[in-house]
Design a protein around this motif. Sequence first.
Motif, short mmCIF file in Angstrom:
data_model
loop_
_atom_site.label_atom_id
_atom_site.label_comp_id
_atom_site.label_asym_id
_atom_site.label_seq_id
_atom_site.Cartn_x
_atom_site.Cartn_y
_atom_site.Cartn_z
N PHE A 9 58.15 52.78 -0.03
CA PHE A 9 59.30 52.50 0.82
C PHE A 9 59.19 53.25 2.14
CE2 PHE A 9 63.74 52.64 2.12
CZ PHE A 9 64.18 51.36 1.79
N ASN A 10 58.73 54.49 2.06
CA ASN A 10 58.62 55.31 3.26
C ASN A 10 57.51 54.83 4.18
OD1 ASN A 10 59.44 57.67 4.79
ND2 ASN A 10 57.47 58.55 4.22
N GLN A 11 56.41 54.31 3.62
CA GLN A 11 55.33 53.80 4.46
C GLN A 11 55.81 52.65 5.33
OE1 GLN A 11 53.30 56.49 4.23
NE2 GLN A 11 51.63 55.03 4.45
N LEU A 12 56.60 51.76 4.77
CA LEU A 12 57.17 50.66 5.54
C LEU A 12 58.12 51.17 6.61
CD1 LEU A 12 57.91 48.18 2.62
CD2 LEU A 12 56.03 48.03 4.25
N ARG A 13 59.00 52.09 6.21
CA ARG A 13 59.98 52.61 7.15
C ARG A 13 59.32 53.38 8.29
NH1 ARG A 13 61.92 57.13 8.16
NH2 ARG A 13 60.87 58.11 6.40
N LEU A 14 58.29 54.18 7.95
CA LEU A 14 57.60 54.96 8.98
C LEU A 14 56.90 54.05 9.98
CD1 LEU A 14 55.99 58.00 7.14
CD2 LEU A 14 57.80 58.03 8.86
N GLY A 15 56.29 52.98 9.49
CA GLY A 15 55.63 52.04 10.40
C GLY A 15 56.60 51.45 11.40
N MET A 49 53.92 43.49 0.11
CA MET A 49 54.69 44.02 1.24
C MET A 49 53.78 44.92 2.08
SD MET A 49 58.38 45.13 -0.38
CE MET A 49 57.59 46.28 -1.54
N GLU A 50 53.73 44.68 3.38
CA GLU A 50 52.98 45.57 4.26
C GLU A 50 53.48 45.41 5.69
OE1 GLU A 50 48.95 43.25 5.47
OE2 GLU A 50 49.06 43.87 3.37
N PHE A 51 53.24 46.45 6.50
CA PHE A 51 53.66 46.42 7.90
C PHE A 51 52.46 46.65 8.79
CE2 PHE A 51 55.15 48.43 11.81
CZ PHE A 51 56.09 47.50 12.23
N ASN A 52 52.31 45.79 9.81
CA ASN A 52 51.20 45.90 10.76
C ASN A 52 51.76 46.08 12.16
OD1 ASN A 52 49.27 45.37 8.70
ND2 ASN A 52 49.68 43.18 8.89
N CYS A 86 52.37 45.34 21.44
CA CYS A 86 53.76 45.29 21.88
C CYS A 86 54.70 44.75 20.81
CB CYS A 86 53.90 44.41 23.13
SG CYS A 86 53.04 45.08 24.57
N TYR A 87 54.22 44.58 19.59
CA TYR A 87 55.08 44.03 18.54
C TYR A 87 54.57 44.46 17.17
CZ TYR A 87 51.45 40.53 17.61
OH TYR A 87 50.28 39.91 17.27
N GLY A 88 55.35 44.16 16.15
CA GLY A 88 54.95 44.47 14.78
C GLY A 88 55.16 43.27 13.88
N GLU A 89 54.47 43.26 12.75
CA GLU A 89 54.61 42.19 11.76
C GLU A 89 54.91 42.80 10.40
OE1 GLU A 89 51.84 38.50 13.38
OE2 GLU A 89 51.07 39.81 11.79
N PHE A 90 56.00 42.35 9.82
CA PHE A 90 56.40 42.76 8.47
C PHE A 90 55.98 41.63 7.53
CE2 PHE A 90 59.94 45.35 6.28
CZ PHE A 90 59.23 45.34 5.09
N MET A 91 54.96 41.87 6.73
CA MET A 91 54.40 40.84 5.86
C MET A 91 55.06 40.89 4.48
SD MET A 91 52.25 39.78 8.12
CE MET A 91 51.30 38.59 7.19
N LEU A 92 55.56 39.73 4.02
CA LEU A 92 56.17 39.64 2.71
C LEU A 92 55.63 38.42 1.97
CD1 LEU A 92 59.92 40.38 3.52
CD2 LEU A 92 58.41 41.81 2.16
N ALA A 93 55.46 38.56 0.66
CA ALA A 93 55.00 37.44 -0.16
C ALA A 93 56.16 36.46 -0.35
CB ALA A 93 54.52 37.94 -1.51
N ALA A 114 65.07 41.64 16.88
CA ALA A 114 65.51 42.08 18.19
C ALA A 114 64.63 43.20 18.75
CB ALA A 114 66.97 42.54 18.12
N ARG A 115 63.99 43.93 17.86
CA ARG A 115 63.08 44.99 18.27
C ARG A 115 61.63 44.49 18.35
NH1 ARG A 115 65.26 49.69 14.12
NH2 ARG A 115 67.49 49.49 14.63
N TRP A 116 61.47 43.19 18.32
CA TRP A 116 60.16 42.56 18.43
C TRP A 116 59.28 42.87 17.21
CZ3 TRP A 116 60.34 38.65 21.21
CH2 TRP A 116 59.20 38.02 21.73
N ILE A 117 59.94 42.90 16.02
CA ILE A 117 59.23 43.05 14.75
C ILE A 117 59.52 41.78 13.95
CG2 ILE A 117 59.07 44.35 12.60
CD1 ILE A 117 59.97 46.82 14.17
N PHE A 118 58.48 41.02 13.66
CA PHE A 118 58.66 39.69 13.09
C PHE A 118 58.30 39.68 11.60
CE2 PHE A 118 57.51 39.22 17.57
CZ PHE A 118 58.63 38.54 18.05
#
Length: 467
Positions: A409-415, A312-315, A319-326, A296-300
């Motif tokens: 954990f904090n790096q993902l949350r901060l992104g 696990m990484e966040f890009n 106007c949007y973000g990508e949460f990458m998971l294996a 809903a926040r445009w993070i896919f």
Amino acid sequence: MCVRFTKEPSNALEKERSIKMAESEHVVLEIPCNRPDDHICSEAMEWVICLTGQGIAKSYEREGRMEKVPPLLLKSEKGRRNSECYEPAVVSIGPYHHNRPALARAEKYKLITLEQYCLRTKETIKTLYNTVFEVVHDARKCYIDGSTDAYSDHEFNQMMLRDACFILLYIELMPCAHTNVFLNNEYLGAIGFANIKRDLLLLENQIPFVVLEVLLKLRFPRDKGEEVLNKFFNYLNYGEVMMKKDKKVLEYKRPLHLLELYRSYFISLPTQYKTHENFNYVKQNRAFASVTELKARWIFLRCTSDESTSDMEFNSYCCYGEFMLAPRAVCPYTKAIYLNMIAYEMCPHTPNDLRISTYIRVMKSLILQRADVKELLRNNILLHSLGSDEEVVKMYDEFEVPAVNYYMFNQLRLGIEKLNERKYKTWVAELITDYFGSPWKALGSLVATAILVTSFVQTYCALKPRD
């Protein structure tokens, strides 16, 4: 807060200076370094490095011990409910659960697998016995003091040999759906044989990897042995053989046991983390939104590529973000395997990066309802063979994660938080989600816009005086 390594005060004047420093506005933690055992200072340094998230210290050799499940994990309500996940259901491996009456049927089956492994290696039982006996002293030292006293060297060596051949034959044949595997169902039953995969990865059901290694070399050259392990771990991770690009399972130092090796395969271990941010335990331990809330926040949520070195990484983009998971597969035995990997990370003298605990904590944050599971399935991040999506939600809810790698954990949350702080991105995300979240919403929005524009033009034409 800062940390300083110092020498012990040698006189009263230095002690007085230390007291004055402690009374200053900065809190200083003094850790003396001139102790008889140098490794104590190394352990203190490692603790500080892990606390601040600056890296994984490897300044001293870890003591290899076959640990048991930490008692504190079993005291909570969830721990008591999950206690059976730490107990073998069909087969005992090693001395901790040896000779349990409920597991006696598998002991007879081990004799069959021993004979089959001899045939495959084209060696006699005596040769296999002597091969294991060369490392039996090192293997015995890996167990908790007193846990192997009841066994002579001969009895202990027999146990290691039978258990190792049982494990290696299963690892070799199961991923390939070999005919002999399914013919052997008659000895344990179909449901019993299906539980072996679970039992092989219990923390208290391990034998030293050095025993497996010497027997694996008799069966295969090194490269072929690694390929067999790769196939088995691919089978555990993804439900299919060779679905992902092979990883070198033995590229690091020799693992303590099979569970540790699978853990290193499950994750991608970076060599070092770096951060310049001040450590804040409470802030970094805070969870983040679920899958549907992030969308809903445009993070896919996206599946990592074969070339990715992180699970696990966040890009963040314009106007949007990508949460990458294996991608991971979930089956009826995943809960027990995950719980035992968490228990392993909670033991002393184990890897300090807490990667499995962190991964499961992230998934607990992401999966709160059925819609979250469906979104992960749609993006090929999660594959499951449970009865329903609700069971996946229930499984992750049952996990208790006492500690995580707070830096990761904090790096993902901060992104995620930094992306949300940019108001224009939030507005765009809300606009697209509210009005273009589905084809019907998009069509309705376009129709409403067309009607509004037409009404505006008609009104303008009606009010504009004609020449």
